[in-house]
Design a protein around this motif. Sequence first.
Motif, PDB file in Angstrom:
ATOM      1  N   VAL A 196      -4.454  -1.620  -9.246  1.00 25.00           N
ATOM      2  CA  VAL A 196      -4.877  -0.991  -7.988  1.00 25.00           C
ATOM      3  C   VAL A 196      -6.343  -1.360  -7.766  1.00 25.00           C
ATOM      4  CG1 VAL A 196      -5.221   1.193  -6.771  1.00 25.00           C
ATOM      5  CG2 VAL A 196      -3.282   0.948  -8.341  1.00 25.00           C
ATOM      6  N   PRO A 197      -6.682  -2.010  -6.646  1.00 28.18           N
ATOM      7  CA  PRO A 197      -5.861  -2.271  -5.449  1.00 28.18           C
ATOM      8  C   PRO A 197      -5.322  -3.694  -5.337  1.00 28.18           C
ATOM      9  CG  PRO A 197      -8.145  -2.556  -4.885  1.00 28.18           C
ATOM     10  CD  PRO A 197      -8.114  -2.229  -6.362  1.00 28.18           C
ATOM     11  N   SER A 221     -10.031   1.920  -3.627  1.00 32.90           N
ATOM     12  CA  SER A 221      -8.606   1.832  -3.964  1.00 32.90           C
ATOM     13  C   SER A 221      -7.754   1.128  -2.910  1.00 32.90           C
ATOM     14  CB  SER A 221      -8.036   3.234  -4.220  1.00 32.90           C
ATOM     15  OG  SER A 221      -8.101   4.026  -3.047  1.00 32.90           O
ATOM     16  N   VAL A 222      -8.398   0.627  -1.854  1.00 33.13           N
ATOM     17  CA  VAL A 222      -7.668  -0.090  -0.792  1.00 33.13           C
ATOM     18  C   VAL A 222      -8.209  -1.516  -0.704  1.00 33.13           C
ATOM     19  CG1 VAL A 222      -7.157  -0.226   1.680  1.00 33.13           C
ATOM     20  CG2 VAL A 222      -7.139   1.997   0.519  1.00 33.13           C
ATOM     21  N   ARG A 223      -7.318  -2.475  -0.848  1.00 32.58           N
ATOM     22  CA  ARG A 223      -7.694  -3.898  -0.759  1.00 32.58           C
ATOM     23  C   ARG A 223      -7.610  -4.367   0.683  1.00 32.58           C
ATOM     24  NH1 ARG A 223      -4.129  -8.938  -3.163  1.00 32.58           N
ATOM     25  NH2 ARG A 223      -5.516 -10.637  -2.454  1.00 32.58           N
ATOM     26  N   ALA A 268       0.834  -1.202   0.000  1.00 31.97           N
ATOM     27  CA  ALA A 268       0.000   0.000   0.000  1.00 31.97           C
ATOM     28  C   ALA A 268       0.864   1.246   0.000  1.00 31.97           C
ATOM     29  CB  ALA A 268      -0.927   0.005   1.210  1.00 31.97           C
ATOM     30  N   SER A 324      -2.375  -1.134  -3.024  1.00 31.25           N
ATOM     31  CA  SER A 324      -3.453  -0.220  -2.616  1.00 31.25           C
ATOM     32  C   SER A 324      -2.923   1.206  -2.573  1.00 31.25           C
ATOM     33  CB  SER A 324      -3.990  -0.610  -1.239  1.00 31.25           C
ATOM     34  OG  SER A 324      -4.628  -1.875  -1.294  1.00 31.25           O
TER      35      SER A 324
END
Length: 338
Positions: free
Chosen positions: A263-264, A330-332, A240, A268
Amino acid sequence: MATIKDVAKQAGVSTTTVSHVINKTRFVAEDTTKAVWEAIKTLNYSPSAVARSLKINTTKSIGMIITTSESPFFAEIVLAVEEFCYSKGYSLFLCNTQNKSEKIQNHLDMLIKKRVDGILVMCSEYTDNSFDIFETTNIPMVIMDWGMSDARADVILDHGFDGGYLATNHLIENGHKDIAVITGSLDKELARTRFDGVKKALTDASLSIRDEWIQEGDFEPEGGYECMNNLLKHKELPTAVFCFNDVMALGAISAITEKGLNVPQDISVIGYDNVHSSRFYAPPLTTVHQSKSRLGAAALELLLERIENNEKAKEPKVLEFFPELVKRKSVRNLTIKE
């Protein structure tokens, strides 16, 4: 073209009475006021804005000196200020400095000549003598800055430490341990406080950050792109990246996708500011929200108080805002097995 003398003759009053009716500088009987306005309408008379400003000592105009209106963050603040100006019957003169000291002086001189009622200054950085430049005039001002760089400035207290902590903690809660940062210039208060929040969140989670995963950007998309490419050169990659503003995040996403990564799923990305366009990134950007509209409105409200010579408004003020996490795509979440 009709003159004020023509209006006075048509209404059967003196030019002084016409002036008082237009400028509302003295009580005039209702019948007389009505006659004057009917004469103005009949003759299609338009009073000179310059002459009127000389009479009532106001131009109903505000000057705004900012670093750049190209930045989405500043653009949204300018929009909020302009809308607030419009609602209060003021026009806005916008000046971009591009962080050049000679432009600050030139813009200030121009605004003084325009006889603006007040000046709103929002530069992300100042030269050594720029505050002295602003003190060469007695025009009411609001000089806003992030941090306590000068005791004469009004301070934007944006709680950047908390924002940095929020963003980093969100990554940690989603299972990320290998976290990189793309900061702004760390000799600036704005970037330092956010980075302090990052380090505190990592420390609280018994994590650390590699030196090579700290990239110092410039709050521009090109800087985010370049810094991300620097990170991608390393054999081991972070899972990230926290970018200290949204436009650097956009540059970072571009660099990641150019390398054939996703992304992600692969890396991320989280941003900061929540500019309007961030919701339309691919993917929509998780970010930290700062209310640009409230900041612009609060600054202008303070300036109008100073224009009205409110004694309480003369001392430097702190404009306080609190960051909020905006979760998008956008964040896994690494704790969920796929």
